[in-house]
Write a protein that holds these residues in place. Structure first.
Motif, PDB file in Angstrom:
ATOM      1  N   THR A 127      13.946  -1.201   5.952  1.00 17.34           N
ATOM      2  CA  THR A 127      13.334  -2.230   5.105  1.00 17.34           C
ATOM      3  C   THR A 127      14.364  -3.293   4.738  1.00 17.34           C
ATOM      4  N   ASP A 162       0.826  -1.213   0.000  1.00 18.75           N
ATOM      5  CA  ASP A 162       0.000   0.000   0.000  1.00 18.75           C
ATOM      6  C   ASP A 162       0.861   1.264   0.000  1.00 18.75           C
ATOM      7  N   SER A 163       1.970   1.224  -0.744  1.00 21.97           N
ATOM      8  CA  SER A 163       2.839   2.398  -0.794  1.00 21.97           C
ATOM      9  C   SER A 163       3.577   2.396  -2.123  1.00 21.97           C
ATOM     10  N   SER A 199      16.387   9.634   5.204  1.00 22.83           N
ATOM     11  CA  SER A 199      15.219   9.019   5.833  1.00 22.83           C
ATOM     12  C   SER A 199      14.249   8.576   4.743  1.00 22.83           C
ATOM     13  N   GLY A 200      13.727   7.371   4.861  1.00 19.87           N
ATOM     14  CA  GLY A 200      12.779   6.869   3.870  1.00 19.87           C
ATOM     15  C   GLY A 200      13.432   6.201   2.677  1.00 19.87           C
ATOM     16  N   SER A 201      14.776   6.016   2.703  1.00 26.95           N
ATOM     17  CA  SER A 201      15.439   5.407   1.548  1.00 26.95           C
ATOM     18  C   SER A 201      15.469   3.877   1.623  1.00 26.95           C
TER      19      SER A 201
HETATM   20  P1  ADP Z   1      14.553   4.331   6.352  1.00 25.90           P
HETATM   21  O1  ADP Z   1      14.803   3.301   7.400  1.00 25.90           O
HETATM   22  O2  ADP Z   1      15.678   4.447   5.355  1.00 25.90           O
HETATM   23  O3  ADP Z   1      14.180   5.666   6.915  1.00 25.90           O
HETATM   24  P2  ADP Z   1      12.259   2.660   5.723  1.00 25.90           P
HETATM   25  O4  ADP Z   1      12.852   1.393   5.233  1.00 25.90           O
HETATM   26  O5  ADP Z   1      11.724   2.676   7.091  1.00 25.90           O
HETATM   27  O6  ADP Z   1      13.299   3.856   5.475  1.00 25.90           O
HETATM   28  O7  ADP Z   1      11.061   3.083   4.787  1.00 25.90           O
HETATM   29  C1  ADP Z   1      11.192   3.214   3.383  1.00 25.90           C
HETATM   30  C2  ADP Z   1       9.877   3.678   2.804  1.00 25.90           C
HETATM   31  O8  ADP Z   1       8.890   2.680   2.946  1.00 25.90           O
HETATM   32  C3  ADP Z   1       9.309   4.932   3.450  1.00 25.90           C
HETATM   33  O9  ADP Z   1       8.761   5.719   2.422  1.00 25.90           O
HETATM   34  C4  ADP Z   1       8.235   4.413   4.369  1.00 25.90           C
HETATM   35  O10 ADP Z   1       7.201   5.346   4.506  1.00 25.90           O
HETATM   36  C5  ADP Z   1       7.762   3.184   3.637  1.00 25.90           C
HETATM   37  N1  ADP Z   1       7.291   2.147   4.574  1.00 25.90           N
HETATM   38  C6  ADP Z   1       7.957   1.677   5.641  1.00 25.90           C
HETATM   39  N2  ADP Z   1       7.248   0.706   6.254  1.00 25.90           N
HETATM   40  C7  ADP Z   1       6.098   0.580   5.567  1.00 25.90           C
HETATM   41  C8  ADP Z   1       4.931  -0.254   5.688  1.00 25.90           C
HETATM   42  N3  ADP Z   1       4.833  -1.162   6.659  1.00 25.90           N
HETATM   43  N4  ADP Z   1       3.938  -0.088   4.789  1.00 25.90           N
HETATM   44  C9  ADP Z   1       4.035   0.800   3.789  1.00 25.90           C
HETATM   45  N5  ADP Z   1       5.098   1.625   3.608  1.00 25.90           N
HETATM   46  C10 ADP Z   1       6.112   1.518   4.484  1.00 25.90           C
END
Ligand code: ADP
Ligand code: MG
Length: 231
Positions: A43, A13-14, A37-39
Motif C-alpha cells: 500500500t 471497504d476494509s 504480511s498485511g501491514s
Molecule cells: P503487505 O504488502 O504489507 O502484505 P498490503 O499493503 O498489501 O500489505 O495490504 C494491507 C492491508 O490492506 C491488508 O489487510 C489487505 O487485505 C488490505 N488491502 C490491500 N489491498 C486492498 C484493496 N484493494 N481493498 C481493500 N483492502 C485491501
C-alpha cells in the motif's frame, strides 16, 4: 527524495488503516520495507508512486508533491519518474521479451520510442544476461529470467526512483542473489533511489536503511516512523 507528512490512508471497504506521521528517504539511498504480511508495505509503495491517494497528509516524491497533482499529471509523473517491479512480475505473455522491456514506451503517450531506447533495452538485457532470450515469450523463460525482464522494464526510462515489491519472493537462493546483484549494481551505477519491500531478512544487510512497518501500528502520539540503520 521521498517525504511523507501526517499520512493517513484506508481502503473504502476494509478496516485496514495506515498512519505515518513522518518518513523521509534520501535520494540515492537503498531502503528496505519490512513487516508482517498485511501491514501495508505494498500500500505504501502505491502511495509513494501516486497509484493510491491518501485520505489526508502529503507525499512528496522526487521533489514533486504527488498529492497535489491531477490524475493525468500523476500518471505522467509515475511513468517518467518511477520504476516499478511487482511481485508477480506482470509480464505480458503475447509480447516478446524485448517488447515487454519496451512496454512503458508502447503504452504511455508521454514517452517516445526512439531507436536509442531500443538500444538501451538491448544493453540492459545484455547486462542481466538475457540477450539470447529477447525474441522469446515470458513463458519460455525461467522465474529468475522473468524477474530480470521485469527489472529491465522498470529501469528502461532511467527513473530516479525504483520501487520493488518482494523482488526475490519467488526465486531460489542462487537466482535471488543474482537478481539482487543486478538491482544493486544498477542503482549504484545510475544513482537511483531504491525502495524495496522484502520479507527476506537474509538480505537486509544490503540496504542502507530499514523501515519496519510494525512501528506504524503502535498506539500513541509518537506512532511515527523509525528509520533504523541496517545492521
Ligand atoms: P503487505 O504488502 O504489507 O502484505 P498490503 O499493503 O498489501 O500489505 O495490504 C494491507 C492491508 O490492506 C491488508 O489487510 C489487505 O487485505 C488490505 N488491502 C490491500 N489491498 C486492498 C484493496 N484493494 N481493498 C481493500 N483492502 C485491501
Ligand atoms: Mg505486499
Amino acid at each position: 527524495m521521498i517525504e511523507l507528512r501526517d499520512l493517513a490512508f484506508s481502503y473504502p471497504d476494509s478496516d485496514f488503516g495506515l498512519s505515518i506521521t513522518g518518513l523521509e528517504i534520501a535520494a540515492g539511498t537503498t531502503t528496505a520495507f519490512i513487516g508482517p504480511s498485511g501491514s501495508g508495505k505494498t500500500t505504501l509503495l502505491n502511495l509513494i508512486a501516486g497509484i493510491l491517494e491518501p485520505d489526508t497528509g502529503s507525499v512528496r516524491t522526487n521533489g514533486t508533491l504527488v498529492t497535489e497533482l491531477s490524475d493525468r499529471a500523476r500518471r505522467a509523473f509515475r511513468v517518467t519518474e518511477i520504476g516499478l517491479v511487482f511481485q508477480e512480475f506482470e509480464l505480458l505473455e503475447y509480447l516478446t521479451v524485448l517488447d515487454n522491456i519496451l512496454l512503458p514506451y508502447r503504452i504511455n503517450p508521454v514517452l517516445k520510442l526512439q531507436p536509442e531506447i531500443v538500444e538501451r533495452a538491448k544493453t540492459l538485457a545484455a547486462r542481466v544476461g538475457i540477450t539470447d532470450k529477447l525474441r522469446r515469450r515470458p513463458r519460455q523463460l525461467s522465474q529468475g529470467e522473468r524477474q530480470r525482464v521485469a527489472v529491465c522494464r522498470a529501469v528502461i526510462t532511467d527513473p530516479p526512483l525504483l520501487l520493488t515489491d518482494e523482488p526475490t519472493g519467488n526465486l531460489d537462493p542462487l537466482n535471488r542473489e543474482t537478481v539482487l546483484d543486478i538491482l544493486f549494481d544498477y542503482v549504484r551505477d545510475a544513482g537511483t533511489t531504491l525502495v524495496s519491500v522484502t520479507h527476506d531478512h537474509g538480505i537486509l544487510e544490503r540496504f542502507e536503511a530499514v523501515v519496519d512497518f510494525r512501528s506504524f501500528h503502535e498506539i500513541g502520539p509518537d506512532s511515527g516512523s523509525e528509520l533504523d540503520p541496517a545492521r
